[in-house]
Design an enzyme around this catalytic site. Sequence first.
Site, PDB file in Angstrom:
ATOM      1  N   GLY C  46       0.811  -1.211   0.000  1.00  0.00           N
ATOM      2  CA  GLY C  46       0.000   0.000   0.000  1.00  0.00           C
ATOM      3  C   GLY C  46       0.843   1.260   0.000  1.00  0.00           C
ATOM      4  N   ARG C 338       9.136 -23.757   4.509  1.00  0.00           N
ATOM      5  CA  ARG C 338       8.412 -23.619   5.771  1.00  0.00           C
ATOM      6  C   ARG C 338       7.351 -24.687   5.992  1.00  0.00           C
ATOM      7  NH1 ARG C 338       7.839 -17.018   5.488  1.00  0.00           N
ATOM      8  NH2 ARG C 338       9.993 -16.675   6.083  1.00  0.00           N
ATOM      9  N   GLU C 454      -0.059  -8.986   0.180  1.00  0.00           N
ATOM     10  CA  GLU C 454      -0.591 -10.231   0.746  1.00  0.00           C
ATOM     11  C   GLU C 454      -2.097 -10.337   0.519  1.00  0.00           C
ATOM     12  OE1 GLU C 454       0.381 -10.831   4.890  1.00  0.00           O
ATOM     13  OE2 GLU C 454      -0.667 -12.747   4.989  1.00  0.00           O
TER      14      GLU C 454
END
Lengths: 250, 284, 667
Positions: C46, C338, C454
Amino acid sequence: MKLKLKVWRQKNRKEKGKLETYSLDNVSEHMSFLEMMDVLNEQLINDGVEPVAFDHDCREGICGMCSMYINGQPHGPDRGVTTCQLHMRKFNDGDTIYIEPFRAKGFPIVKDLVVDRGAFDRIQRAGGFISVNTSGNTQDANLTPVPKKDADKAFDAATCIGCGACVASCKNASAMLFVSAKVSQYSLLPQGKVEAKRRVLNMVEQMDKEGFGNCTNTGACHVECPKEISLENIARMNREFLKASITSEK
Amino acid sequence: MSKSAILSSSIAKKWWMSLTGLFLCLFLVGHLLGNLQIIFFSGDEGQRVFNEYAYFMTHNPLIKLLSYLTYFSILFHAVDGIILTFQNKRARPIKYAYSKPQKNSSTPSRYMAILGSAILIFIIMHMSNFWGVMHFDKNMPLHTKNLVRPDSSYQKLYLTTNGTFLPVEQVEINNKTELIDKELNLKIGEGYKDLHSLTVSFFGHNKTNKGFPPNKYAYLAVILYVFSMAVLSFHLWHGFNSAFQTLGISHEKYNSALSLFGKIFSVLVPLAFASIPITIFLTK
Amino acid sequence: MTALDSKIPEGPIKEKWTNHKNKINVVNPANKRLIDVIVVGTGLAGASASASLAEMGYNVKAFCFQDTPRRAHSIAAQGGINAAKNYQNDGDSVYRLFYDTVKGGDYRAREANVYRLAEVSANIIDQCVAQGVPFARDYGGLLDNRSFGGVLVSRTFYAKGQTGQQLLLGAYSAMNRQIGKGKIQMYSRHEMLELVKINGKARGIIARNLITGELERHSAHAVVIASGGYGNVFFLSTNAMGSNVTAAWRIHKKGAFFANPCYTQIHPTCIPRSGDYQSKLTLMSESLRNDGRIWVPKNKEDVIDIREGKKKPTDLSEEERDYYLERRYPAFGNLVPRDVASRAAKERCDAGFGVNETGEAVYLDFASAIFRYGKEKATINNEREASKERIIELGEEVIKAKYGNLFQMYWKITDENPYKTPMMIYPAVHYTMGGVWVDYNLMTTIPGCYAAGEANFSDHGANRLGASALMQGLADGYFVLPYTIGDYLADDIRTGKIPVETKEFEEAEAGVKARLEGFVNKKGTKSVDHFHRRLGKVMWNKVGMARNEKGLKEAIKEIQQIREEFHKEVMVPGGAYEFNPELEKAARVEDFIELGELFAKDALHRTESCGGHFREESQTPEGEALRDDVNFSFTSAWEWKGVNSAPVLHKEILSFKDIELKQRSYK
């Protein structure tokens, strides 16, 4: 643990506030301070009392949003941490804990423990940047080497989270540590040198306009700073400001 | 911008504090070296040396300039300090209900304004006791020396600035220090104001023979003086190093040495000052 | 079920982005002044988008719910940012970064987007350095790199353990410059609560001023949602307390499809949970896995002794320890991606080897790294006779220089000294790969409504590699959106200012008003957190690290029940037109509950395992995730049909032309 809390309650900016006393049982020593506040609020909600408003967000000590003055110190008695990282094991069973908002003319109270730190934003807007537009053709990042020492120092200054503990702890409510951290970061890097004069003059001018006090080098800011920003930055800003105000064309 | 920055920005106000403060530190050193003559030279020699020094300090044009700079510095340091203090008070309109500043800062650093005010009061008293008497007291006696004649009788002599002595009964004093020959009605020299005896009598030595009444409250004067020096020491303890920080003189290589120097300075200088009245008081 | 047009440009993958930029419409500088853009969220995506758009000349209105844009949760990213710079001469390239990202995402990402991401990655580093971001450097003054999970090169740029902070502050400073110039109007402590559509196009938002509680109408020619991920649907996550799905969910309910909600990243190295009061979980950077070795005891007896405090982890000899990642994945060892590391930890803990009271913790041990570094340092210092203690002392200094802030954070939270005793870690929800569906231009299925960072779903497939989130956020904001948005806005140069005194704005505002007043007038008996906690429990237990059909079906029912109870029983103290954090939470939690249901439905629908989505029904004999490329090589984009109606699935078929689909292996 059982605790007695004396919490500053203030409806909004205009109305007067006062300390209210609440008692809290069953506080675990592993809780963070804010989790203890959550428990208090849950209890208040159940009792039909309006919960205590306080700022918080990341709860890992980096966003800089939490801002309480706990038992006479910003972010409480622990060193190098924000309120969210302060744990109840730092207190004893039966303690009375005073919880107040950060107090400064530059930080007007919004509600209870929430203050408006917009002054910091306005100071940054006055010059806390390097004037470079987004461009796909910026020079390669490795074209200008930066001595590691300078890069490290710039980084240390840049770790400031803008929480305002420096202002809160300073007996003069001075914002010098915050402003100097930003000025230092850029004045240490070759990229920031071009605008160095303008930056420091404008940022200091804005800082003064916001009604913060003067730095009397008590060093409280550095001690209470959760990121332990060095006072060397203040000296550097003083130096930069001297240079700029003597040699600036304006 | 920069013009107003030098005059009115918060940082500039602090520079002026630092610059005047550091200048006053230099002044302290000079003042101390001069004053120490009082205890390092004794007897008539001591009196002569000190009064000559006092004369030099009040008549040398360069020293005069420095003294005006000193007065200005004291006033500026005080006024600037008061302005800063009021601004700082205004920066936190509502105080904390509970605060533990001792956890994060040294005591002297938080009481600079109070320490400074105490020092200002001291300076005013100090100047009215010595500088004021010397400059404005019409009856300020001049430097005299008792010459012992072979028949054990005394003759009182004035010391003149050209190094000769004049018998007291032979002269009349005009304009505080001009020695006029009574018979010739001619100015034959300039006398030294006897600041030495004024000081010594103030802190406890009986100097009635020099024209000074004994000071009943000498012990009080000594205590107050020593107390004031303690206050000065605290003021310097923070102020000396703080001045360098404000001027941006900070370098990790030299900071600890500078800080150590500042601490030594802030203890040693007031201590040496305090030793003077104590020595006078004790060596009665 | 319809196929979605992702508007991927024609041509070979290497030229797609360049060709696209050359062909799309641009708005001339004079006309940019006539165009307003709303950006919701001031994180990396943003803030960088706001700054770049404003620099180009658009009038930007930026919104964030925090008191200042600098506090967006990107600030908490620790480890680093990837870029294909090949400064380390280890053979890195745009293609290799592209390949690693697609593979790391378990082949569920859109190839063209990922390639573009890898392509602009190098620009990001250049841009950030020019902005004064103090990246770590070596003694020659050049940028230093570290290595991250799932890759075999060192391409991660970092600033100690605070890379996200430094990058965000860089973007924030760029924003500040534009705010100072008046090109960005900043609305902090404002929360977007509704999207306003006019003639099918996104034309504004309804935002609530969080200080006064007033509702405000803001119009624009385009709306960018950069409001981050929705990990807080699990209640406990590494997200900030305020991180929420509301902006994304509001546009979803207005017609933007929501893609792959079930792709959630569970980060393997977080500080384990300590009690029910816990409000959030704290991440320890993945970079720790560069030097830390993960283990649990080999014998159950030792586990029990440790739990009961009879033994300390340091009492166990090397032979008594099970370095299970090194055992199972010899090639990547402790640096597996991960999802793999998280599941391996869960597998050990489920088998009863968890080392804390809750049985949900494994060790991350630095002893051998400390010794290794200490020896190196002793050699450099010419201390050939250094004692063991001295070597450890030197080694601890090295570790402190590398990870000091992380170690300090761990120490403060747990009250245990991680230099002397191994850290305890456990996986926690960290990042959501899923998000608002966007095409190649980052436009959602609502014309004029974009999603970046995201909040969108685009680049990470089913699993994100470490240090790629920062890369994607900044790529979207600095280098993608500012170009692609022009293609749409070129048609709006004659539109003029969008008035807010219209029926559409009125209706939207009335809807928000009714909703908020509904909360404060409900006068139920249970706090918002009560429901959030319950939702989180269901999500973690049944829609968490491992999912199965039965659990998911139960979860859907339970979530629906929570929703109903929430609507009856929630209590929000205070009024709607004042500073009221409980009210803010209530609106967010309502959205989380609705999202949770879609999340579970998506997980139920996708019967394969891929990346962060692990269906127990679909695994290899060794317990690794087993993809089903025949039936599931697509992105699921869900269309909202109402609270009580089933969402409609749209598929974006994923075709891999430049990378061969393989079973992921890190052995």
